[in-house]
Design a protein around this motif. Structure first.
Motif, PDB file in Angstrom:
ATOM      1  N   GLU A 132       0.640  -1.207  -0.204  1.00 34.63           N
ATOM      2  CA  GLU A 132       0.059   0.159  -0.068  1.00 34.63           C
ATOM      3  C   GLU A 132       0.637   1.219   0.057  1.00 34.63           C
ATOM      4  OE1 GLU A 132      -2.932   0.329   3.172  1.00 34.63           O
ATOM      5  OE2 GLU A 132      -4.181  -1.462   2.332  1.00 34.63           O
ATOM      6  N   TYR A 134       0.562   5.886  -1.234  1.00 31.59           N
ATOM      7  CA  TYR A 134      -0.380   6.997  -1.527  1.00 31.59           C
ATOM      8  C   TYR A 134       0.048   7.780  -2.537  1.00 31.59           C
ATOM      9  CZ  TYR A 134      -1.208   5.824   3.667  1.00 31.59           C
ATOM     10  OH  TYR A 134      -1.503   5.214   4.906  1.00 31.59           O
ATOM     11  N   GLN A 201      -3.582   7.016  -8.536  1.00 26.31           N
ATOM     12  CA  GLN A 201      -4.666   5.737  -8.209  1.00 26.31           C
ATOM     13  C   GLN A 201      -4.537   4.916  -9.343  1.00 26.31           C
ATOM     14  OE1 GLN A 201      -7.792   8.384  -6.550  1.00 26.31           O
ATOM     15  NE2 GLN A 201      -7.818   6.369  -5.296  1.00 26.31           N
ATOM     16  N   SER A 204      -2.651   1.599  -9.336  1.00 23.81           N
ATOM     17  CA  SER A 204      -3.179   0.340  -8.440  1.00 23.81           C
ATOM     18  C   SER A 204      -3.374  -0.631  -9.340  1.00 23.81           C
ATOM     19  CB  SER A 204      -4.264   0.872  -7.772  1.00 23.81           C
ATOM     20  OG  SER A 204      -4.196   1.795  -6.792  1.00 23.81           O
ATOM     21  N   LYS A 226      -1.704  -1.284  -4.149  1.00 24.44           N
ATOM     22  CA  LYS A 226      -3.065  -0.190  -3.847  1.00 24.44           C
ATOM     23  C   LYS A 226      -2.680   1.255  -3.490  1.00 24.44           C
ATOM     24  CE  LYS A 226      -7.050   0.246  -0.824  1.00 24.44           C
ATOM     25  NZ  LYS A 226      -7.799  -0.312   0.127  1.00 24.44           N
ATOM     26  N   LYS A 228      -3.798   4.930  -2.470  1.00 25.71           N
ATOM     27  CA  LYS A 228      -4.821   5.735  -1.960  1.00 25.71           C
ATOM     28  C   LYS A 228      -4.538   6.876  -2.080  1.00 25.71           C
ATOM     29  CE  LYS A 228      -4.302   3.594   1.991  1.00 25.71           C
ATOM     30  NZ  LYS A 228      -4.741   2.989   3.318  1.00 25.71           N
ATOM     31  N   CYS A 231      -5.619   9.150   3.435  1.00 21.98           N
ATOM     32  CA  CYS A 231      -5.524   8.316   4.542  1.00 21.98           C
ATOM     33  C   CYS A 231      -6.483   8.695   5.614  1.00 21.98           C
ATOM     34  CB  CYS A 231      -3.887   8.851   5.111  1.00 21.98           C
ATOM     35  SG  CYS A 231      -3.384   7.588   6.411  1.00 21.98           S
ATOM     36  N   CYS A 232      -6.951   7.854   6.135  1.00 23.13           N
ATOM     37  CA  CYS A 232      -6.575   6.377   6.478  1.00 23.13           C
ATOM     38  C   CYS A 232      -8.027   5.717   6.391  1.00 23.13           C
ATOM     39  CB  CYS A 232      -5.894   6.161   7.690  1.00 23.13           C
ATOM     40  SG  CYS A 232      -4.345   7.270   7.732  1.00 23.13           S
ATOM     41  N   ASP A 233      -7.671   4.222   6.466  1.00 28.05           N
ATOM     42  CA  ASP A 233      -9.103   3.295   6.632  1.00 28.05           C
ATOM     43  C   ASP A 233      -9.752   3.679   8.025  1.00 28.05           C
ATOM     44  OD1 ASP A 233      -8.621   2.397   4.190  1.00 28.05           O
ATOM     45  OD2 ASP A 233      -7.224   0.775   4.943  1.00 28.05           O
ATOM     46  N   THR A 234      -8.822   3.783   8.866  1.00 24.17           N
ATOM     47  CA  THR A 234      -9.477   4.374  10.357  1.00 24.17           C
ATOM     48  C   THR A 234      -9.258   5.701  10.798  1.00 24.17           C
ATOM     49  OG1 THR A 234      -9.039   1.924  10.913  1.00 24.17           O
ATOM     50  CG2 THR A 234      -9.436   3.486  12.790  1.00 24.17           C
ATOM     51  N   ASN A 267      -5.863  15.191   4.205  1.00 21.05           N
ATOM     52  CA  ASN A 267      -5.688  13.818   4.281  1.00 21.05           C
ATOM     53  C   ASN A 267      -4.884  13.545   3.002  1.00 21.05           C
ATOM     54  OD1 ASN A 267      -7.397  14.097   1.800  1.00 21.05           O
ATOM     55  ND2 ASN A 267      -9.296  13.186   2.851  1.00 21.05           N
ATOM     56  N   SER A 328      -1.637   8.182  10.964  1.00 20.13           N
ATOM     57  CA  SER A 328      -2.900   7.970  11.542  1.00 20.13           C
ATOM     58  C   SER A 328      -3.742   9.296  11.289  1.00 20.13           C
ATOM     59  CB  SER A 328      -2.411   7.553  13.040  1.00 20.13           C
ATOM     60  OG  SER A 328      -2.324   8.791  13.806  1.00 20.13           O
TER      61      SER A 328
END
Length: 581
Positions: A132, A134, A201, A204, A226, A228, A231-234, A267, A328
């Protein structure tokens, strides 16, 4: 003897009928694609016919010959210089797998080489390494190989089809730089590394690292990338209020204890460090501060004096030595300041004024305050700094009052009262205080206009006005020479008039204030929250003759400012004549 001859004849016939094989060639092809089967032969057979056959190579088993080099999905080519003929089988199916023979035609006995063909699916691989990154960053992945392939061609392609990977290679070890792709073959460590810079992107997807082998399928390893754009998934959600301070905790792994830490808005990781609000190298920057607790592996960023414009996404970043940093994400929501009451009140210069402020029951033990300023974050505590301001707390009614013993014109402005100096959630009151001062009004001109303020009438001005009025009456009175002038009674009527002053602005003309100005002041006195202790008293002392002489004025609202000088004189003259009778 006969039997020996017969035996030799039988052996000879067997050799003619059964192909002779020299070694075995193993070939693997991909379903749906093509495979090449190459067979060598010895010197002296260049002019002989070559062919490919299956099974026992009977007349019906011959698939293609050099005398007819193209037939159905088969093609054959004889390289007489290299003494190698190659047969290509296209559009492979699973039924094409099996045993084949490369044959060279001779007068007595043909020459044969055995071939075993294996057909496998055109896909790779059982194991896929996932990576992964960015957008805007660079990314590298490495492919291991055995030392025996150090000099073989290496390459990388997109997709999952090994059969066409070399044809569609993005870059090879023969051309190590192409656009955003770079290939570095580290022979000593038996791995080659491919780096892709300025990721988007669209990068990917699946990639194959390939190593060319001349006699069999190429070797491959697979990567799935991948990329992205954020950020981020969480994302950690934090809520706070205007004017507060808020801390954002950013955990990191132990291996990054001594690495640079930072935080940025948005982000997009690729631009985060360049747009950092603060870093661990510079731990103070305006409203932002950073504290790195290496023992707990958490760095904390504190934002003070929050505003609603601080709402949004933030990235906590840790700089690494790899292609991209570790992040994060936090989403901060700054709400409008909670639980604020707003009101307006008017007080009179020189008079006492009481302000009342409610507070939550849980704040009964908190320090209460009243401060002045356009904004609550920069206001001055009046109780602590002005002796005219006295605070009294009533815990039974969950409110406190502040009494201003003697109101001054400079007291006009914005006030804040509350029960938590940190301005956390609770009940607060915003007060817009205007002040007025008492001013005499009379039946004669009563104000002197000066820039920016109204001056109350002085005794000197009143004397001058009365003198001029008496002289005017003497001129209009008919009398016999030598007789004394008849008595003249001049009645000057005063009343108190409130002039409203908003902070530094003064009212210049007393006639600008109408009856509703007084109603506003009196209305403020009746406010449920605030009590204005000013008491205004009006007394009317009139004789029965005054009532008779001036009845037409007394039946109307007492607004003396509308009288003219001639009307005042007329009223006083009638009163004088009534007394003579």
């Amino acid at each position: 003897m006969w039997s020996v001859q017969n035996l030799l004849f039988i052996i000879c016939i067997a050799l003619i009928c059964v192909p002779s094989a020299v070694g075995v060639i193993h070939v693997t092809g991909y379903l749906g694609s093509e495979v090449k089967i190459s067979c060598s032969y010895g010197p002296g057979y260049q002019a002989y016919q070559k062919y490919l056959c299956r099974n026992n190579c009977g007349s019906g088993d011959v698939l293609i010959t050099t005398s007819n080099p193209v037939k159905n999905k088969y093609r054959i080519h004889d390289d007489k210089t290299a003494r190698i003929f190659t047969t290509t089988i296209s559009d492979l199916h699973s039924t094409d797998a099996g045993k084949y023979w490369c044959g060279v035609t001779r007068d007595l006995t043909d020459l044969y080489t055995e071939v075993k063909l294996k057909v496998v699916p055109d896909s790779c691989c059982d194991s896929v390494t996932k990576i992964e990154s960015y957008a805007g960053y660079s990314m590298s992945f490495s492919c291991q190989y055995e030392s025996s392939y150090q000099n073989n061609l290496k390459y990388i392609c997109r997709g999952t089809r090994p059969s066409i990977c070399l044809e569609q290679a993005l870059i090879t070890s023969n051309n190590k730089q192409y656009g955003r792709f770079r290939l570095n073959d580290e022979n000593m460590s038996t791995k080659f590394t491919t780096k892709i810079s300025s990721l988007t992107q669209s990068d990917s997807g699946r990639y194959l690292c390939g190593i060319q082998r001349n006699s069999d399928l190429h070797l491959f390893c697979a990567f799935e990338l991948k990329v992205k754009d954020h950020c981020c998934d969480t994302v950690t959600n934090i809520e706070s209020y205007e004017g507060y301070s808020e801390s954002i905790n950013c955990p990191y792994e132990n291996q990054y204890r001594n690495n640079l830490k930072y935080i940025c808005r948005g982000n997009r990781p690729s631009t985060c460090l360049q747009q950092a609000l603060i870093t661990s190298n510079n731990r103070e920057n305006a409203r932002f501060s950073l504290d790195d607790e290496k023992m707990s592996r958490i760095f904390t960023v504190t934002i003070s004096s929050l505003t609603q414009s601080d709402s949004g996404y933030y990235l906590c970043g840790v700089q690494t030595n790899s292609d991209h940093d570790v992040f994060s994400a936090v989403e901060l929501r700054v709400k409008e300041w909670c639980c604020v009451r707003s009101t307006e009140i008017t007080g009179t210069v020189g008079q006492p004024l009481t302000l009342q402020c409610p507070y939550p029951q849980q704040h009964r033990d908190n320090r209460k305050f009243l401060c002045k300023g356009d904004h609550r974050n920069s206001c001055r505590d009046m109780v602590m700094s002005e002796s005219r301001f006295a605070l009294r707390d009533d815990i039974y009614s969950s409110s406190f009052s502040v009494m201003i013993t003697k109101l001054e014109e400079k007291d006009a402005g914005t006030y804040w009262c509350g029960s938590d100096s940190r301005w956390r959630v609770g009940n607060y009151v915003k007060i817009q205080l205007s002040v007025v001062f008492l001013q005499h009004t009379s039946t004669v001109p009563s104000t002197v206009k000066t820039p920016g303020k109204t001056v109350p009438p002085t005794s000197e001005n009143l004397v001058k006005t009365i003198t001029s009025t008496v002289k005017a009456l003497e001129k209009t009175q008919t009398q016999t020479p030598g007789q004394p002038v008849k008595g003249i009674l001049v009645v000057v009527v005063y009343k108190w008039k409130h002039h409203k002053v908003k902070e530094d602005e003064a009212i210049v003309d007393r006639n600008a204030l109408k009856a509703e100005g007084l109603e506003e002041v009196m209305g403020a006195m009746e406010n449920d929250i605030y009590g204005n202790q000013e008491v205004m008293m009006y007394s009317k002392k009139q004789t029965s003759k005054q009532q008779s002489a001036c009845a037409q004025y007394e039946d109307e609202e007492q607004d003396y400012e509308n009288f003219t000088t001639s009307e005042d004189i007329y009223c006083n003259e009638n009163f004088h004549l009534a007394n003579r009778k």
